[in-house]
Write an enzyme that holds these catalytic residues in place. Structure first.
Site, PDB file in Angstrom:
ATOM      1  N   TYR A   1      -9.406 -11.290   9.496  1.00 22.02           N
ATOM      2  CA  TYR A   1      -9.807 -11.731   8.163  1.00 22.02           C
ATOM      3  C   TYR A   1     -10.077 -13.231   8.127  1.00 22.02           C
ATOM      4  O   TYR A   1     -10.814 -13.714   7.266  1.00 22.02           O
ATOM      5  CB  TYR A   1      -8.738 -11.346   7.131  1.00 22.02           C
TER       6      TYR A   1
ATOM      7  N   GLN B   1       0.808  -1.214   0.000  1.00 20.73           N
ATOM      8  CA  GLN B   1       0.000   0.000   0.000  1.00 20.73           C
ATOM      9  C   GLN B   1       0.846   1.271   0.000  1.00 20.73           C
ATOM     10  O   GLN B   1       0.302   2.378   0.027  1.00 20.73           O
ATOM     11  CB  GLN B   1      -0.928  -0.011   1.216  1.00 20.73           C
TER      12      GLN B   1
ATOM     13  N   HIS C   1      -0.715  -0.408   5.584  1.00 18.34           N
ATOM     14  CA  HIS C   1      -1.129   0.615   6.545  1.00 18.34           C
ATOM     15  C   HIS C   1      -0.146   1.774   6.677  1.00 18.34           C
ATOM     16  O   HIS C   1       0.360   2.077   7.753  1.00 18.34           O
ATOM     17  CB  HIS C   1      -1.397  -0.029   7.910  1.00 18.34           C
TER      18      HIS C   1
ATOM     19  N   TYR D   1      -8.404   6.137  20.292  1.00 20.20           N
ATOM     20  CA  TYR D   1      -9.501   5.586  19.502  1.00 20.20           C
ATOM     21  C   TYR D   1      -9.565   4.059  19.535  1.00 20.20           C
ATOM     22  O   TYR D   1     -10.358   3.455  18.824  1.00 20.20           O
ATOM     23  CB  TYR D   1      -9.455   6.155  18.083  1.00 20.20           C
TER      24      TYR D   1
END
Length: 373
Positions: A268, A89, A153, A257
Site C-alpha cells: 500500500y 474485518q 483477513h 496460489y
C-alpha cells in the site's frame, strides 16, 4: 518481458496513473442494463452473506453479529447465534445451507471467534439448525489457531461441491510471511471437510507430518468470494490482493496460489513486495485486477433472465462500489462490465432459486434485480 510490463503497470497504479496491460483491465459501462432494482431488504449495515431457505425466505448475516431471517417482508433476528469477535474485518461472516437442507436442516456459518487460549480471534466454522428462529444443535466444526489481535483477513466464504464436500476460506490474518505458505499453520488457505467436520482421507496433506489436514489449497491472501462452476463443478474463488493483484482462481487439490512469493500487487506504500509474478509449482490466477477493486461475493449467472448474461460471473467491488460482470470464454475473462454503479459497497451477490439476482450493499440492504420485459 511480462514481469517488466507488470512492474511498470504497478508503478503506474502506485502513482495513480492509468494502466491497461490488456483488454480485461478495461471495465466498460453499458449504455443500458437489462434490469431495474428493488430494495427488497432495507436497514442493513454490513450484510456479509445471504442464503435462501426452501420456502423462499432468506438468512442474512450482519458482520456485527446478527443473523436475520427475512420472510414475508419482515426481518426477525435469530437467537442463540455464536458470539463473534468483532475487530477490524472480523465478525459474523458467511452463511450457507447444506445441499440436502430440506431433509437434514443443517446450515453453516463462518465467523471470527475468540475461542482458544490466546488473546484475539480467528475464523471458525459452525453448523446448526434453525428452529423457531433459534439456532439449535450448534457444532463448531473447525476453529483456526492461534488467535491474534490483528483485525485483517479473516476471509471467509462457504461452498459445497457436487459430491457434497464443504469448502471454506480463511485469510492469512495479516501474517503474510508466516501463514499462507506453511501447511502446518492456519490462514491463507481453502479448507475441505465432510459436512460433519470430518477430514476426507484424500485431502492432499493427510499423512503429512504436522500439516493441517483440512487444508485443500494454500498460498491465498484473503478469499472473500467463492462459487461452484455450474458446468464443471469446480470451486472458484476471488481474493483481495494488496495494491493491485486481486485474483480469481480455480481451486485445485494441493495447489499453491503463491502469496506472497508471487503477486501482481504492491504494498500500500507503493513499494514492491516481490519482483516475481510467476514461479514453477505456483498457480497463475485465471484473472487478476490492476488496480484492485476489492472483490467480495461472487456468483455464476445460470439464468436466461438478463439477456446475454448467462455464463458470466458477477463480483462485488467494495472499493469502487459497483457490481462487476466478467464475460467468460471457457476459463478466460474476455471483457468486464460495470453494472449497479455507484450504489454502494457490494458485499455479496447471489442468484436466487427464482432465477433472479440479489445483491447485498453495505449501508442499504439487499437489492433484487428485476429483469426488464
Amino acid at each position: 518481458m511480462r514481469n517488466s510490463i507488470v512492474y511498470l503497470c504497478l508503478i503506474a497504479v502506485s502513482l495513480n496513473l492509468s494502466c491497461a496491460q490488456n483488454t480485461t483491465n478495461q471495465v466498460n459501462t453499458p449504455k443500458e442494463t437489462p434490469f431495474t432494482t428493488e430494495l427488497l431488504v432495507s436497514g442493513l449495515q454490513i450484510p456479509w452473506g445471504m442464503s435462501f431457505l426452501p420456502d423462499g425466505s432468506m438468512l442474512i448475516t450482519e458482520k456485527s453479529g446478527e443473523l436475520i431471517h427475512f420472510k414475508n417482508g419482515s426481518k426477525t433476528e435469530v437467537s442463540n447465534v455464536p458470539e463473534v469477535y468483532q475487530r477490524g474485518q472480523g465478525g459474523l461472516l458467511d452463511v450457507a445451507l447444506h445441499p440436502d437442507y430440506k431433509n437434514n436442516g443443517w446450515l453453516y456459518l463462518t465467523y471470527a471467534s475468540s475461542d482458544g487460549e490466546e488473546k484475539g480471534g480467528h475464523t471458525a466454522l459452525m453448523r446448526a439448525k434453525l428452529q423457531n428462529n433459534t439456532l439449535v444443535e450448534k457444532e463448531v466444526l473447525y476453529k483456526a489457531s492461534p488467535n491474534t489481535t490483528k483485525g485483517q483477513h479473516f476471509g471467509s466464504r462457504i461452498e459445497f461441491d457436487n459430491e457434497g464436500y464443504l469448502y471454506f476460506s480463511i485469510g492469512e490474518r495479516g501474517a503474510r510471511d508466516e501463514n499462507p505458505q506453511d501447511i502446518k499453520r492456519d490462514g491463507g488457505k481453502i479448507y475441505r471437510l465432510f459436512d460433519d467436520g470430518g477430514v476426507p482421507e484424500d485431502n492432499p496433506f493427510v499423512g503429512t507430518n504436522g500439516a493441517k489436514t483440512a487444508i485443500y489449497s494454500y498460498g491465498h491472501r484473503n478469499p472473500q468470494g467463492m462459487a461452484k462452476h455450474p458446468e464443471t463443478g469446480a470451486i472458484w474463488d476471488n481474493e483481495h490482493g494488496p495494491q493491485g493483484g486481486d485474483e480469481i482462481n480455480v481451486i485445485k487439490k494441493g495447489a499453491n496460489y503463491g502469496w506472497p512469493v508471487i503477486t501482481y500487487g504492491i504494498n500500500y506504500s507503493g513499494t514492491p513486495i516481490t519482483d516475481k509474478t510467476e514461479m514453477p509449482g505456483m498457480e497463475q490466477p485465471l484473472h487478476y485486477w490492476v488496480p484492485s477493486i476489492a472483490p467480495s461475493g461472487m456468483a455464476f449467472v445460470t439464468t436466461d433472465n438478463y439477456g446475454d448474461w448467462k455464463g458470466s460471473i458477477l463480483v462485488g467491488s467494495l472499493k469502487f462500489q459497483y457490481l462487476e460482470r466478467l464475460v467468460l470464454e471457457g476459463n478466460k475473462v474476455v471483457s468486464r462490465e460495470k453494472v449497479l454503479a455507484d450504489e454502494g459497497r457490494v458485499r455479496d451477490v447471489k442468484e436466487g432459486p427464482d432465477g433472479l439476482i440479489y445483491v447485498a450493499v453495505e449501508g442499504k440492504g439487499i437489492f433484487k434485480l428485476i429483469p426488464k420485459s
